[in-house]
Design a protein around this motif. Structure first.
Motif, PDB file in Angstrom:
ATOM      1  N   TYR A 273      22.931  -0.258  54.493  1.00 56.20           N
ATOM      2  CA  TYR A 273      22.562  -0.611  53.120  1.00 56.20           C
ATOM      3  C   TYR A 273      23.682  -1.428  52.471  1.00 56.20           C
ATOM      4  CZ  TYR A 273      20.974  -0.361  48.315  1.00 56.20           C
ATOM      5  OH  TYR A 273      20.560  -0.710  47.050  1.00 56.20           O
ATOM      6  N   LYS A 274      24.906  -0.971  52.622  1.00 53.07           N
ATOM      7  CA  LYS A 274      26.039  -1.661  52.002  1.00 53.07           C
ATOM      8  C   LYS A 274      26.218  -3.076  52.569  1.00 53.07           C
ATOM      9  CE  LYS A 274      27.742   1.310  49.050  1.00 53.07           C
ATOM     10  NZ  LYS A 274      27.990   0.990  47.622  1.00 53.07           N
ATOM     11  N   GLY A 276      23.780  -4.925  53.491  1.00 51.73           N
ATOM     12  CA  GLY A 276      22.594  -5.710  53.171  1.00 51.73           C
ATOM     13  C   GLY A 276      21.603  -5.824  54.311  1.00 51.73           C
ATOM     14  N   SER A 279      17.162  -2.412  52.756  1.00 54.11           N
ATOM     15  CA  SER A 279      17.045  -2.162  51.319  1.00 54.11           C
ATOM     16  C   SER A 279      16.421  -0.792  51.087  1.00 54.11           C
ATOM     17  CB  SER A 279      16.180  -3.240  50.671  1.00 54.11           C
ATOM     18  OG  SER A 279      14.827  -3.122  51.122  1.00 54.11           O
ATOM     19  N   TYR A 311      16.193   7.847  43.379  1.00 52.67           N
ATOM     20  CA  TYR A 311      16.053   6.512  42.780  1.00 52.67           C
ATOM     21  C   TYR A 311      15.722   6.641  41.288  1.00 52.67           C
ATOM     22  CZ  TYR A 311      14.611   1.630  42.256  1.00 52.67           C
ATOM     23  OH  TYR A 311      14.510   0.327  41.853  1.00 52.67           O
ATOM     24  N   SER A 320      23.721   0.350  37.891  1.00 52.59           N
ATOM     25  CA  SER A 320      23.383  -1.054  38.149  1.00 52.59           C
ATOM     26  C   SER A 320      22.582  -1.235  39.424  1.00 52.59           C
ATOM     27  CB  SER A 320      24.664  -1.894  38.223  1.00 52.59           C
ATOM     28  OG  SER A 320      25.511  -1.408  39.252  1.00 52.59           O
ATOM     29  N   ASP A 321      22.767  -0.337  40.397  1.00 55.11           N
ATOM     30  CA  ASP A 321      22.048  -0.433  41.670  1.00 55.11           C
ATOM     31  C   ASP A 321      21.397   0.915  41.969  1.00 55.11           C
ATOM     32  OD1 ASP A 321      21.092  -0.920  44.204  1.00 55.11           O
ATOM     33  OD2 ASP A 321      23.064  -0.972  45.174  1.00 55.11           O
ATOM     34  N   PRO A 322      20.229   1.175  41.401  1.00 58.02           N
ATOM     35  CA  PRO A 322      19.570   2.470  41.633  1.00 58.02           C
ATOM     36  C   PRO A 322      19.227   2.709  43.101  1.00 58.02           C
ATOM     37  CG  PRO A 322      18.076   0.938  40.526  1.00 58.02           C
ATOM     38  CD  PRO A 322      19.435   0.305  40.507  1.00 58.02           C
ATOM     39  N   GLY A 323      18.978   1.630  43.844  1.00 57.99           N
ATOM     40  CA  GLY A 323      18.703   1.784  45.270  1.00 57.99           C
ATOM     41  C   GLY A 323      19.919   2.328  46.010  1.00 57.99           C
ATOM     42  N   GLY A 324      21.085   1.750  45.737  1.00 57.44           N
ATOM     43  CA  GLY A 324      22.319   2.214  46.360  1.00 57.44           C
ATOM     44  C   GLY A 324      22.651   3.635  45.942  1.00 57.44           C
ATOM     45  N   TYR A 325      22.451   3.929  44.663  1.00 56.91           N
ATOM     46  CA  TYR A 325      22.671   5.279  44.145  1.00 56.91           C
ATOM     47  C   TYR A 325      21.774   6.271  44.878  1.00 56.91           C
ATOM     48  CZ  TYR A 325      22.557   9.163  40.765  1.00 56.91           C
ATOM     49  OH  TYR A 325      22.610  10.402  40.168  1.00 56.91           O
TER      50      TYR A 325
END
Length: 482
Positions: A273-274, A276, A279, A311, A320-325
């Motif tokens: 994920y980090k 890229g 997703s 999510y 800022s990045d709910p997907g990453g969170y």
């Protein structure tokens, strides 16, 4: 197997306790400090985990991976020891063993990849394939001028080396190399390497069989890879006898293996994920697809539900990045679930593990097996088949093949009385004096056949000790590229 023997605190070279010493550490706590202070452990910071080493301070290296495995090992050790005391109630398990188990496992986690060559598991593959292709072609003769060493003259190496010696190279494994690194190659005080406790050494030997007994089709996973080299057979026997293993796997090894699986399966997704490569939506789709393809669809529904919940929490918190969170928090939840499942599995199969009849992974037959398999398949699809990984593997093949092409013929004639070719002398000069010293110590009094075998091991010892950067730089320097 008995815990009082399994937790053997003896060392290969006994250490005489100084009178009046104020050191209150247990023998296993001392192991920990020997490991983290070693150059062999520090080198892991410059070895690939999955993604090629780059400027990112997030993507994992072998060092950060080993620290994570060590952490999971300790958590599993605490949980399992508590179950043995309170649920299983094995009267032979003294309450003091709980701390010993945690200390041993914490150290084992740090060591489990210490024998890996540069460029990750692909480096292991390159080494194996090189020997399968080239060992039958190599020859040796003890000539006055050394012209027969590695040349078309002389006896084929496959006629000189016994079957186990040959199979050691055909089945080369970083796991097996780890035992050599910590017991011999890390020259700290003498030829006994870090001189760690026998219980710890037994724990890091994942496969208690020689290269002659490797059988990947055997339902018992303990036979799927080799656990020790022919050169280390006496050491292995000493460890086995001292811990009362009787040819069986140490019970703590199952815990180490589970911790490793939990760490790298979850980390690969987070790193992907980090970087890229995947997703949030792609991860959800992959899990949803398995709901329709797998009978254990409830497992994936739970995973998807937790992921989407995280999510929503990310959006609620305004990140800022709910997907990453979501992915990072989901990974933590998955890790906790897998630790719970592995703990329960150890308790469920306790008697089989202790009598040596258990031949599976701890997560086998649990929901955890579906989880780690799914994560592994997703990682292969989005990470391992990505362009950066494929490029580093092509480069690794080029680099390691080049080095082996030049080092092995040079080592064949080394220490034989033969006059080496100038290029061979120069190649041998690159090998660490410590590694050469270990070779000379352990080759003393051996037959010429075994000395030849040990010279080949000298090459794999040297190559495995390289970091990714060192191997790449040496290749470039020898080819006049820098």
């Amino acid at each position: 197997m008995e815990w009082n023997k399994l937790l053997c605190g003896d060392r290969i070279r006994p250490i005489q306790k100084r009178e009046g010493s104020q050191d209150l550490r247990s023998e296993f706590e001392k192991d920990y400090h020997r490991i983290i202070g070693s150059a062999s452990f520090r080198r892991l910071q410059d070895k690939t985990q999955v993604f090629p080493l780059d400027q990112s301070d997030f993507v994992r290296t072998r060092l950060t991976h080993s620290l994570e495995v060590s952490s999971f090992c300790k958590s599993l050790g605490q949980n399992i020891a508590r179950k043995i005391l309170t649920q299983i109630k094995d009267e032979s398990f003294d309450p003091s063993y709980q701390q010993d188990i945690c200390d041993i496992l914490q150290c084992a986690g740090l060591l489990h990849d210490i024998g890996n060559p540069p460029f990750g598991h692909f480096g292991e593959t390159v080494i194996r394939e090189w020997f399968k292709e080239n060992l039958p072609k190599l020859r040796f003769s003890k000539d006055i001028d050394g012209s027969g060493a590695g040349s078309a003259e002389g006896r084929p190496l496959t006629e000189i080396l016994n079957p186990q010696m040959q199979n050691d190279f055909y089945n080369f494994e970083g796991n097996t190399q780890a035992l050599r690194v910590v017991s011999k190659l890390h020259y700290l005080v003498d030829e006994h390497g870090m001189n760690l406790t026998k219980a710890l050494l037994a724990t890091i030997i994942k496969y208690p069989v020689s290269s002659l007994d490797v059988d990947k089709k055997n339902p018992d996973i303990c036979c799927h890879k080799m656990g020790y080299y022919y050169a280390d057979r006496e050491l292995f026997k000493d460890i086995e006898d001292s811990c009362g293993l009787g040819g069986r796997r140490h019970p703590l090894t199952y815990i180490l293996e589970a911790a490793d699986d939990i760490a790298y399966r979850t980390a690969d997704i987070e790193d992907s994920y980090k970087k890229g490569r995947i997703s949030f939506d792609m991860l959800v789709r992959e899990l949803e697809k398995r709901c329709y393809e797998d009978q254990s669809d409830h497992v994936y529904r739970d995973l998807i539900g937790t992921l989407k919940y995280r999510y929503g929490k990310g959006i609620e918190h305004g990140v800022s990045d709910p997907g990453g969170y979501a992915v990072q928090n989901w990974i933590i939840a998955v890790q906790g679930r897998l630790i719970y499942l592995a703990t329960d599995s150890f308790a469920e199969h306790y008697n089989e593990i202790m009598d040596g009849s258990f031949g599976s992974e701890l997560l086998e037959g649990t929901e955890g097996k579906h989880i780690v398999d799914a994560l592994g398949e997703i990682a292969v699809k989005y990470a391992f088949n990505s362009e950066p990984i494929l490029k580093i593997e092509v480069s690794a093949d080029q680099i390691l093949t080049y080095l082996l092409d030049r080092l092995v013929p040079a080592a064949i004639g080394y220490d034989t009385g033969n006059k080496l070719r100038p290029i061979d002398s120069r190649m041998m000069s690159f090998i660490s004096d410590n590694y050469k010293k270990i070779y000379h110590i352990y080759s003393e009094g051996k037959t010429e056949d075994e000395k030849l075998y040990l010279r080949l091991l000298l090459v794999t010892d040297y190559v495995c000790g390289m970091t990714d950067s060192y191997a790449k730089r040496l290749y470039q320097e020898l080819n006049g590229l820098i």
